[in-house]
Write a protein that holds these residues in place. Structure first.
Motif, PDB file in Angstrom:
ATOM      1  N   LYS A 175      -1.752  -8.820  -5.497  1.00 21.59           N
ATOM      2  CA  LYS A 175      -2.877  -7.947  -5.850  1.00 21.59           C
ATOM      3  C   LYS A 175      -2.489  -6.481  -5.721  1.00 21.59           C
ATOM      4  O   LYS A 175      -2.861  -5.650  -6.553  1.00 21.59           O
ATOM      5  N   LEU A 176      -1.753  -6.140  -4.675  1.00 23.22           N
ATOM      6  CA  LEU A 176      -1.304  -4.765  -4.484  1.00 23.22           C
ATOM      7  C   LEU A 176      -0.347  -4.357  -5.607  1.00 23.22           C
ATOM      8  O   LEU A 176      -0.433  -3.233  -6.125  1.00 23.22           O
ATOM      9  N   ASN A 208       5.344  -8.756  -1.341  1.00 24.36           N
ATOM     10  CA  ASN A 208       4.691 -10.025  -1.001  1.00 24.36           C
ATOM     11  C   ASN A 208       3.214 -10.064  -1.378  1.00 24.36           C
ATOM     12  O   ASN A 208       2.552 -11.076  -1.165  1.00 24.36           O
ATOM     13  N   ASN A 209       2.681  -8.974  -1.931  1.00 22.42           N
ATOM     14  CA  ASN A 209       1.245  -8.871  -2.197  1.00 22.42           C
ATOM     15  C   ASN A 209       1.011  -8.687  -3.694  1.00 22.42           C
ATOM     16  O   ASN A 209       1.161  -7.589  -4.233  1.00 22.42           O
ATOM     17  N   THR A 211       1.032  -4.909   5.088  1.00 27.70           N
ATOM     18  CA  THR A 211       1.556  -5.910   4.160  1.00 27.70           C
ATOM     19  C   THR A 211       2.738  -5.319   3.415  1.00 27.70           C
ATOM     20  O   THR A 211       2.863  -4.089   3.309  1.00 27.70           O
ATOM     21  N   GLU A 239       2.335   0.312   2.919  1.00 30.10           N
ATOM     22  CA  GLU A 239       2.598  -0.911   3.680  1.00 30.10           C
ATOM     23  C   GLU A 239       2.150  -0.786   5.128  1.00 30.10           C
ATOM     24  O   GLU A 239       1.653  -1.755   5.718  1.00 30.10           O
TER      25      GLU A 239
END
Length: 290
Positions: A99-100, A96-97, A92, A87
């Protein structure tokens, strides 16, 4: 995508890399870079990334900051939980991500998020860096000895994951590795370097035909096999092996028939990068001596 021409890199007075003739990486290429220690492999990667000074030209519309790279040495905070490393570097939150999250799941990495970096295995450390590279979705990606030091099974798992992730994507990938089976699995072009010079560069299949023939028959190097193959056309190969060159299907059938009749185990290949590179370097060295 990228064209390299008249590239010269020196460390003091020592010439580390010299590329005289143009080399082009096209969009979607999977380029394998091979060579002995000190051949100039990492120097090439660092030149393209703009990390070291060079003379000559590297022409591309991609800026260095738009490229991503997995280098041999990566330093992270040993005492910090891995999720905070991810993070902090990516600025990020994992939650909240999407794709990650997808990448973390894809590499079976959820179990590592709360571990300290120092507690990760070698394969897990490599997965962390690979995730940080892939999340960038760069048009040009470098993997420099991405599986070095890992056991065979872990290497295979990682490379299969990378291959699956980039399947049907137009990303250009440059892979530096001394594990030939990885390059056979992933690449379509090969760049052979030796002592900072280019031995050859081109499509994998064309280079194999150029230096090995249509196919090769590989068997153990022992007195019995040496005697039976004494009249066959042999290539340079690792000391423990005999490699027989076949220029046609007819030749291949004759060789395999001979070996079967004598109850000899063998392997047939039309993509052996190790033997191809050995013979490419041998041909260059022979010319130099001549």
């Amino acid at each position: 995508m990228i064209t390299i021409n008249n590239l010269e890199v020196k460390y003091g007075e020592e010439l580390a890399l010299l590329i005289k003739n143009p080399i082009k990486f096209e969009s979607g290429d999977r380029v394998g870079v091979i060579g002995s220690n000190g051949a100039g492999k990492t120097t090439l990667v660092k030149s393209i990334l703009g990390l070291i000074k060079y003379n000559g030209s590297i022409n591309t519309k991609i800026k260095p900051e738009e490229m991503s790279a997995h280098m041999q040495i990566n330093n992270y905070v040993d005492t910090m939980a891995v999720k905070y490393i991810i993070e902090g570097i990516l600025n990020t939150k994992i939650k909240n991500n999407i794709k990650l999250q997808e990448l973390i799941n894809f590499f079976d990495f959820n179990c590592c998020l709360n571990k300290k970096y120092s507690a990760l295995s070698g394969g897990q450390k490599q997965r962390l860096t690979i995730i940080l590279v892939l999340i960038q979705d760069s048009p040009l990606v470098f993997f420099d000895e991405v599986t070095s030091g890992l056991d065979f099974e872990t290497r295979q798992q990682l490379m299969s994951k990378i291959e699956e992730w980039y399947k049907n994507k137009n990303t250009t990938i440059c892979i530096v590795s001394h594990y030939y089976e990885e390059l056979e699995q992933l690449t379509n072009k090969i760049l052979i370097l030796e002592k900072g010079r280019v031995v050859d560069f081109g499509e994998k299949e064309e280079l194999f035909k150029k230096y090995c023939g249509k196919s090769i028959i590989v068997l153990a190097n022992n007195n019995k096999n040496l005697e039976i193959t004494k009249n066959l056309k042999k290539l340079k190969s690792p000391d423990h092996l005999i490699a027989v060159s076949c220029m046609s299907i007819e030749e291949e059938l004759e060789v395999t028939k001979l070996l079967i009749e004598n109850d000899i185990s063998f392997k047939r290949s039309n993509s052996d990068i190790e033997i191809m590179s050995i013979n490419a370097k041998n041909k260059i060295n022979t010319k130099e001596v001549a």
